[in-house]
Design a protein around this motif. Structure first.
Motif, PDB file in Angstrom:
ATOM      1  N   GLY A  47       0.826  -1.194   0.000  1.00  0.00           N
ATOM      2  CA  GLY A  47       0.000   0.000   0.000  1.00  0.00           C
ATOM      3  C   GLY A  47       0.863   1.248   0.000  1.00  0.00           C
ATOM      4  N   VAL A  48       0.199   2.389   0.178  1.00  0.00           N
ATOM      5  CA  VAL A  48       0.887   3.678   0.162  1.00  0.00           C
ATOM      6  C   VAL A  48       1.318   4.026   1.587  1.00  0.00           C
ATOM      7  CG1 VAL A  48       0.640   6.140  -0.340  1.00  0.00           C
ATOM      8  CG2 VAL A  48      -0.471   4.461  -1.798  1.00  0.00           C
ATOM      9  N   CYS A  49       2.573   4.403   1.739  1.00  0.00           N
ATOM     10  CA  CYS A  49       3.065   4.875   3.031  1.00  0.00           C
ATOM     11  C   CYS A  49       2.492   6.276   3.239  1.00  0.00           C
ATOM     12  CB  CYS A  49       4.587   4.901   3.040  1.00  0.00           C
ATOM     13  SG  CYS A  49       5.275   5.562   4.558  1.00  0.00           S
ATOM     14  N   ILE A  50       1.649   6.448   4.265  1.00  0.00           N
ATOM     15  CA  ILE A  50       1.046   7.763   4.475  1.00  0.00           C
ATOM     16  C   ILE A  50       1.744   8.558   5.570  1.00  0.00           C
ATOM     17  CG2 ILE A  50      -1.205   7.094   3.588  1.00  0.00           C
ATOM     18  CD1 ILE A  50      -2.203   7.028   6.478  1.00  0.00           C
ATOM     19  N   ALA A  56      14.602   8.210  12.390  1.00  0.00           N
ATOM     20  CA  ALA A  56      15.297   6.988  11.991  1.00  0.00           C
ATOM     21  C   ALA A  56      15.773   6.205  13.206  1.00  0.00           C
ATOM     22  CB  ALA A  56      16.483   7.342  11.099  1.00  0.00           C
ATOM     23  N   GLY A  57      15.274   6.537  14.394  1.00  0.00           N
ATOM     24  CA  GLY A  57      15.690   5.865  15.616  1.00  0.00           C
ATOM     25  C   GLY A  57      15.064   4.493  15.763  1.00  0.00           C
ATOM     26  N   ILE A  58      15.346   3.854  16.882  1.00  0.00           N
ATOM     27  CA  ILE A  58      14.869   2.496  17.133  1.00  0.00           C
ATOM     28  C   ILE A  58      13.351   2.474  17.317  1.00  0.00           C
ATOM     29  CG2 ILE A  58      15.139   2.532  19.653  1.00  0.00           C
ATOM     30  CD1 ILE A  58      16.288  -0.392  17.499  1.00  0.00           C
ATOM     31  N   ALA A  59      12.756   3.595  17.713  1.00  0.00           N
ATOM     32  CA  ALA A  59      11.310   3.659  17.948  1.00  0.00           C
ATOM     33  C   ALA A  59      10.535   4.085  16.706  1.00  0.00           C
ATOM     34  CB  ALA A  59      11.019   4.633  19.081  1.00  0.00           C
ATOM     35  N   ALA A  60      11.198   4.186  15.565  1.00  0.00           N
ATOM     36  CA  ALA A  60      10.566   4.673  14.340  1.00  0.00           C
ATOM     37  C   ALA A  60       9.471   3.720  13.878  1.00  0.00           C
ATOM     38  CB  ALA A  60      11.603   4.833  13.248  1.00  0.00           C
ATOM     39  N   SER A  61       8.420   4.296  13.285  1.00  0.00           N
ATOM     40  CA  SER A  61       7.331   3.492  12.738  1.00  0.00           C
ATOM     41  C   SER A  61       6.796   4.161  11.483  1.00  0.00           C
ATOM     42  CB  SER A  61       6.216   3.318  13.763  1.00  0.00           C
ATOM     43  OG  SER A  61       5.627   4.561  14.057  1.00  0.00           O
ATOM     44  N   PHE A  62       6.056   3.398  10.697  1.00  0.00           N
ATOM     45  CA  PHE A  62       5.459   3.944   9.486  1.00  0.00           C
ATOM     46  C   PHE A  62       4.081   3.342   9.296  1.00  0.00           C
ATOM     47  CE2 PHE A  62       7.888   0.231   8.351  1.00  0.00           C
ATOM     48  CZ  PHE A  62       7.161  -0.419   7.378  1.00  0.00           C
ATOM     49  N   THR A  63       3.201   4.109   8.657  1.00  0.00           N
ATOM     50  CA  THR A  63       1.821   3.691   8.436  1.00  0.00           C
ATOM     51  C   THR A  63       1.613   3.415   6.953  1.00  0.00           C
ATOM     52  OG1 THR A  63       1.127   5.120  10.245  1.00  0.00           O
ATOM     53  CG2 THR A  63      -0.602   4.313   8.783  1.00  0.00           C
ATOM     54  N   VAL A  64       1.034   2.262   6.635  1.00  0.00           N
ATOM     55  CA  VAL A  64       0.758   1.870   5.259  1.00  0.00           C
ATOM     56  C   VAL A  64      -0.747   1.761   5.095  1.00  0.00           C
ATOM     57  CG1 VAL A  64       1.147   0.140   3.471  1.00  0.00           C
ATOM     58  CG2 VAL A  64       2.923   0.613   5.144  1.00  0.00           C
ATOM     59  N   VAL A  73      -7.862   0.265   4.604  1.00  0.00           N
ATOM     60  CA  VAL A  73      -7.233  -0.425   5.730  1.00  0.00           C
ATOM     61  C   VAL A  73      -5.874   0.198   5.970  1.00  0.00           C
ATOM     62  CG1 VAL A  73      -6.425  -2.646   6.616  1.00  0.00           C
ATOM     63  CG2 VAL A  73      -8.384  -2.569   5.075  1.00  0.00           C
ATOM     64  N   GLU A  74      -5.593   0.577   7.206  1.00  0.00           N
ATOM     65  CA  GLU A  74      -4.292   1.137   7.564  1.00  0.00           C
ATOM     66  C   GLU A  74      -3.631   0.241   8.594  1.00  0.00           C
ATOM     67  OE1 GLU A  74      -4.460   5.153   8.865  1.00  0.00           O
ATOM     68  OE2 GLU A  74      -5.444   5.842   7.040  1.00  0.00           O
ATOM     69  N   ARG A  75      -2.313   0.157   8.468  1.00  0.00           N
ATOM     70  CA  ARG A  75      -1.574  -0.662   9.414  1.00  0.00           C
ATOM     71  C   ARG A  75      -0.290   0.066   9.780  1.00  0.00           C
ATOM     72  NH1 ARG A  75      -0.518  -7.085   8.677  1.00  0.00           N
ATOM     73  NH2 ARG A  75       0.285  -7.423  10.757  1.00  0.00           N
ATOM     74  N   VAL A  76       0.032   0.093  11.058  1.00  0.00           N
ATOM     75  CA  VAL A  76       1.251   0.750  11.547  1.00  0.00           C
ATOM     76  C   VAL A  76       2.288  -0.329  11.833  1.00  0.00           C
ATOM     77  CG1 VAL A  76       2.238   2.232  13.325  1.00  0.00           C
ATOM     78  CG2 VAL A  76      -0.104   2.595  12.560  1.00  0.00           C
ATOM     79  N   PHE A  77       3.465  -0.165  11.243  1.00  0.00           N
ATOM     80  CA  PHE A  77       4.559  -1.122  11.441  1.00  0.00           C
ATOM     81  C   PHE A  77       5.705  -0.431  12.170  1.00  0.00           C
ATOM     82  CE2 PHE A  77       2.553  -2.554   7.481  1.00  0.00           C
ATOM     83  CZ  PHE A  77       2.363  -3.901   7.746  1.00  0.00           C
ATOM     84  N   PRO A  78       6.270  -1.051  13.206  1.00  0.00           N
ATOM     85  CA  PRO A  78       7.531  -0.548  13.756  1.00  0.00           C
ATOM     86  C   PRO A  78       8.636  -0.795  12.733  1.00  0.00           C
ATOM     87  CG  PRO A  78       6.432  -2.039  15.290  1.00  0.00           C
ATOM     88  CD  PRO A  78       5.733  -2.154  13.985  1.00  0.00           C
ATOM     89  N   LEU A  79       9.463   0.199  12.484  1.00  0.00           N
ATOM     90  CA  LEU A  79      10.462   0.113  11.413  1.00  0.00           C
ATOM     91  C   LEU A  79      11.462  -1.016  11.653  1.00  0.00           C
ATOM     92  CD1 LEU A  79      11.318   1.503   8.771  1.00  0.00           C
ATOM     93  CD2 LEU A  79      12.803   2.958  10.120  1.00  0.00           C
ATOM     94  N   TYR A  80      11.888  -1.196  12.877  1.00  0.00           N
ATOM     95  CA  TYR A  80      12.902  -2.204  13.193  1.00  0.00           C
ATOM     96  C   TYR A  80      12.298  -3.427  13.878  1.00  0.00           C
ATOM     97  CZ  TYR A  80      16.323   1.220  11.823  1.00  0.00           C
ATOM     98  OH  TYR A  80      17.064   2.107  11.097  1.00  0.00           O
ATOM     99  N   SER A  81      11.053  -3.760  13.547  1.00  0.00           N
ATOM    100  CA  SER A  81      10.395  -4.923  14.134  1.00  0.00           C
ATOM    101  C   SER A  81      11.070  -6.206  13.657  1.00  0.00           C
ATOM    102  CB  SER A  81       8.925  -4.945  13.723  1.00  0.00           C
ATOM    103  OG  SER A  81       8.332  -6.166  14.098  1.00  0.00           O
ATOM    104  N   THR A  82      11.154  -7.185  14.547  1.00  0.00           N
ATOM    105  CA  THR A  82      11.710  -8.484  14.161  1.00  0.00           C
ATOM    106  C   THR A  82      10.722  -9.260  13.302  1.00  0.00           C
ATOM    107  OG1 THR A  82      10.916  -9.391  16.253  1.00  0.00           O
ATOM    108  CG2 THR A  82      13.199  -8.658  16.178  1.00  0.00           C
ATOM    109  N   ASN A  83       9.456  -8.873  13.306  1.00  0.00           N
ATOM    110  CA  ASN A  83       8.446  -9.554  12.494  1.00  0.00           C
ATOM    111  C   ASN A  83       8.434  -9.080  11.046  1.00  0.00           C
ATOM    112  OD1 ASN A  83       7.524 -11.202  14.526  1.00  0.00           O
ATOM    113  ND2 ASN A  83       6.000  -9.740  15.235  1.00  0.00           N
TER     114      ASN A  83
END
Length: 127
Positions: A47-50, A56-64, A73-83
């Motif tokens: 999807g589109v990153c909104i 760019a830190g360890i707590a960074a996240s992005f919404t797709v 449908v929107e989903r938030v992903f932690p940038l450095y997630s192990t998943n």
């Protein structure tokens, strides 16, 4: 560099993840590890990153955001997630703002984002 930033940089380096250079407006494909019972598989979410939050830190996240069966449908992903198995940039979007929340109220042609054809990757750090 202060102590907290130094510790964050060490943690990011220990994860060893390759994060591509992407920003709001880019269409991205996120390979997310899904565990069903005892089996684990990779499910792609495209999807589109909104938005991107917390730099760019360890707590960074992005919404797709994507439209699935006529429903947004929107989903938030932690940038450095192990998943997160992989992040792939499908196409670069030409936008003039950092948060594209206005796409939530748009449908059809008005929700389109123009593609960048003259993209040049950043030289140093990923932003």
């Amino acid at each position: 560099m202060d102590l907290i930033a130094q510790l964050e940089a060490e943690q990011i380096a220990s994860l060893g993840k390759e994060i591509p250079d992407f920003k709001a407006g880019d269409t991205i494909r996120v390979g997310y590890k899904v565990t069903e019972g005892t089996r684990t598989r990779v499910q792609n979410y495209e999807g589109v990153c909104i938005s991107r939050k917390h730099g760019a830190g360890i707590a960074a996240s992005f919404t797709v955001r994507k439209v699935s069966f006529g429903e947004g449908v929107e989903r938030v992903f932690p940038l450095y997630s192990t998943n997160i198995d992989s992040i792939t940039v499908v196409r670069r979007g030409k936008v003039r703002r950092a948060k594209l929340y206005y796409l939530r109220s748009r449908r059809g042609k008005s929700a389109r984002i123009a593609e960048v054809t003259n993209y040049k990757p950043l030289g140093g750090a990923s932003a």
